[in-house]
Design a protein around this motif. Sequence first.
Motif, short mmCIF file in Angstrom:
data_model
loop_
_atom_site.label_atom_id
_atom_site.label_comp_id
_atom_site.label_asym_id
_atom_site.label_seq_id
_atom_site.Cartn_x
_atom_site.Cartn_y
_atom_site.Cartn_z
N PHE A 203 0.82 -1.21 0.00
CA PHE A 203 0.00 0.00 0.00
C PHE A 203 0.85 1.27 0.00
CE2 PHE A 203 -3.26 -2.96 0.63
CZ PHE A 203 -4.49 -2.33 0.51
N PHE A 204 2.07 1.18 0.54
CA PHE A 204 2.97 2.32 0.47
C PHE A 204 3.65 2.38 -0.90
CE2 PHE A 204 2.52 1.59 4.99
CZ PHE A 204 2.44 2.88 5.50
N THR A 205 3.89 1.22 -1.48
CA THR A 205 4.56 1.18 -2.78
C THR A 205 3.69 1.77 -3.88
OG1 THR A 205 5.78 -0.81 -2.12
CG2 THR A 205 5.62 -0.35 -4.48
N VAL A 206 2.41 1.43 -3.91
CA VAL A 206 1.55 1.86 -5.02
C VAL A 206 1.12 3.31 -4.89
CG1 VAL A 206 0.69 -0.48 -5.35
CG2 VAL A 206 -0.58 1.08 -3.86
N GLN A 207 1.35 3.94 -3.75
CA GLN A 207 0.89 5.32 -3.59
C GLN A 207 1.67 6.31 -4.44
OE1 GLN A 207 1.44 6.29 0.55
NE2 GLN A 207 3.54 6.95 0.26
N PHE A 208 2.85 5.89 -4.92
CA PHE A 208 3.68 6.82 -5.68
C PHE A 208 3.04 7.22 -7.00
CE2 PHE A 208 6.75 4.80 -2.85
CZ PHE A 208 7.43 5.91 -2.37
N THR A 284 -4.00 -0.12 -5.25
CA THR A 284 -3.83 1.05 -6.11
C THR A 284 -5.07 1.93 -6.10
OG1 THR A 284 -2.33 -0.18 -7.58
CG2 THR A 284 -3.39 1.79 -8.48
N ALA A 285 -6.24 1.32 -6.22
CA ALA A 285 -7.48 2.09 -6.25
C ALA A 285 -7.73 2.81 -4.93
CB ALA A 285 -8.65 1.16 -6.58
N LEU A 286 -7.46 2.14 -3.81
CA LEU A 286 -7.68 2.76 -2.50
C LEU A 286 -6.74 3.95 -2.29
CD1 LEU A 286 -8.20 -0.44 -0.33
CD2 LEU A 286 -9.83 1.44 -0.57
N MET A 287 -5.49 3.79 -2.64
CA MET A 287 -4.55 4.90 -2.49
C MET A 287 -4.87 6.05 -3.45
SD MET A 287 -2.45 4.11 -0.01
CE MET A 287 -3.96 3.48 0.75
N ALA A 288 -5.34 5.71 -4.65
CA ALA A 288 -5.70 6.75 -5.62
C ALA A 288 -6.93 7.52 -5.16
CB ALA A 288 -5.97 6.11 -6.98
N SER A 289 -7.88 6.82 -4.53
CA SER A 289 -9.08 7.51 -4.06
C SER A 289 -8.76 8.49 -2.94
CB SER A 289 -10.12 6.48 -3.58
OG SER A 289 -9.65 5.78 -2.45
N VAL A 290 -7.79 8.14 -2.09
CA VAL A 290 -7.37 9.06 -1.04
C VAL A 290 -6.71 10.29 -1.64
CG1 VAL A 290 -5.82 9.36 0.94
CG2 VAL A 290 -7.13 7.26 0.69
N ARG A 303 -2.60 10.95 4.71
CA ARG A 303 -3.85 10.20 4.75
C ARG A 303 -3.64 8.77 4.25
NH1 ARG A 303 -8.12 14.66 2.24
NH2 ARG A 303 -7.75 16.30 3.82
N GLN A 304 -2.84 8.62 3.22
CA GLN A 304 -2.56 7.28 2.70
C GLN A 304 -1.84 6.43 3.73
OE1 GLN A 304 -0.43 8.54 -0.81
NE2 GLN A 304 -2.16 8.12 -2.16
N ALA A 305 -0.91 7.02 4.46
CA ALA A 305 -0.19 6.28 5.49
C ALA A 305 -1.14 5.81 6.59
CB ALA A 305 0.93 7.14 6.08
N VAL A 306 -2.03 6.69 7.02
CA VAL A 306 -3.00 6.33 8.05
C VAL A 306 -3.89 5.19 7.57
CG1 VAL A 306 -5.00 7.13 9.35
CG2 VAL A 306 -2.99 8.60 9.15
N ALA A 367 -11.36 -2.78 -5.49
CA ALA A 367 -10.75 -2.00 -6.56
C ALA A 367 -11.79 -1.22 -7.35
CB ALA A 367 -9.97 -2.93 -7.49
N ALA A 368 -12.93 -1.83 -7.63
CA ALA A 368 -13.98 -1.18 -8.43
C ALA A 368 -14.58 0.01 -7.68
CB ALA A 368 -15.06 -2.19 -8.79
N VAL A 369 -14.91 -0.19 -6.42
CA VAL A 369 -15.53 0.88 -5.64
C VAL A 369 -14.56 2.03 -5.43
CG1 VAL A 369 -16.54 1.48 -3.41
CG2 VAL A 369 -17.16 -0.67 -4.52
N ALA A 370 -13.35 1.70 -4.96
CA ALA A 370 -12.36 2.75 -4.71
C ALA A 370 -11.91 3.41 -6.01
CB ALA A 370 -11.16 2.17 -3.97
#
Length: 384
Positions: A203-208, A284-290, A303-306, A367-370
């Motif tokens: 989850f930290f990797t895909v946030q970039f 990826t979708a969750l981090m992108a939505s944040v 926020r992504q880290a939390v 993934a779809a929802v986020a």
Amino acid sequence: MRTALLIAGKDFKQRLRDRTLLMYALLLPLGLAFVFNLVFGGVGEESAARLGVLDADRGTAASRFTNEVLRPVEASGAVELRTVQSREEGEKLVENGDLTALFVIPEGFTAAVESGARTAIVIVGDEASPTGTAVARAIATAYTSQVTTVRLAVALVDGGDPRAAQQAVASGEAIAVERVGTSDKQLDWGTYMAAGMAVFFLFFTVQFGASGLLEERENGTLARLLAAPVSRTAVLAGKLLLSVFVGVVSIALLMAAMALLFGARWGDPVGLALVVLAGVLAATALMASVAAFARGHEAAGNRQAVLAIVLGALGGSFFPVAQLGGLMSQISKVSPHYWFLQSLADLSGGASAVDVLPGAAVLAAFAAVAGGAAVYGWRREAGA
């Protein structure tokens, strides 16, 4: 699509020079996997209970318990069985730790069973091995419960005829024993912790990727990029493709390293690929939505880290929360980490790609929802 791939390729070259990505994608999870394997590698490994049996009766019921109950359990690998010649010998073996428990079938056991008199199988357990003693007690209880059932049936059908009881004990159906070891349905501790760290840092990797869009907006490069004949959709797709690619490569390298260094078994490769892809898409979708609803790169990162820490803790990245039972086992299911780790456990236990489709489907739903929320957020930002 070509434009999105070019953008993803350009960002990937830039990120290769970023030591932070390398740290989150490989160094931290692999290093922690090594530490956890050293600490927990031997935890949870099953060892057969060492049980002794003393048959002082040598009658039908006693032989039935030994040959048709204990022997099949021994054949399943759940216990190691040893015959002793006297109670003194057996108790000494238990005291020395050579046996975890001892069954003592007293003289007159068969006669008591056939006549309906009170009798018992005595269990001598090692205080230092409560699990082995519990196993012995469970086996004996299962057999005595069957004998009780036979007695009740005889009493109802034949009016308590002792000859009918004797025939029932001699010819009744043996207790069926089927062993499903914990290793068949869950990862061993070392592998579990390593997999937990892999999905946690995923989850930290895909946030970039998504955060890169905010960086470019703050640096002014996004405006120049959009001034070219490039659609906003292509730009967003390129950023998300980077996240998916980096996430898949990171997880694949980590799992390969764990298999080579720690002997981790991941099961069906098709099912594993399906679960990994679904898990990376969900992350990826969750981090992108944040990021889509954050005002800046720094706010998005916080926020992504939390979110990553909370979901990781709830989903069992640090500890199998679902095993606590009750409300916590239900709450853990709101995290994609739970479904990812559970699917890996199923694959490790021999499940096929078809068997892990439900878990992959839940990850795809995340993934779809986020992802839908992320697209809405970016479009709203673009229109503002």
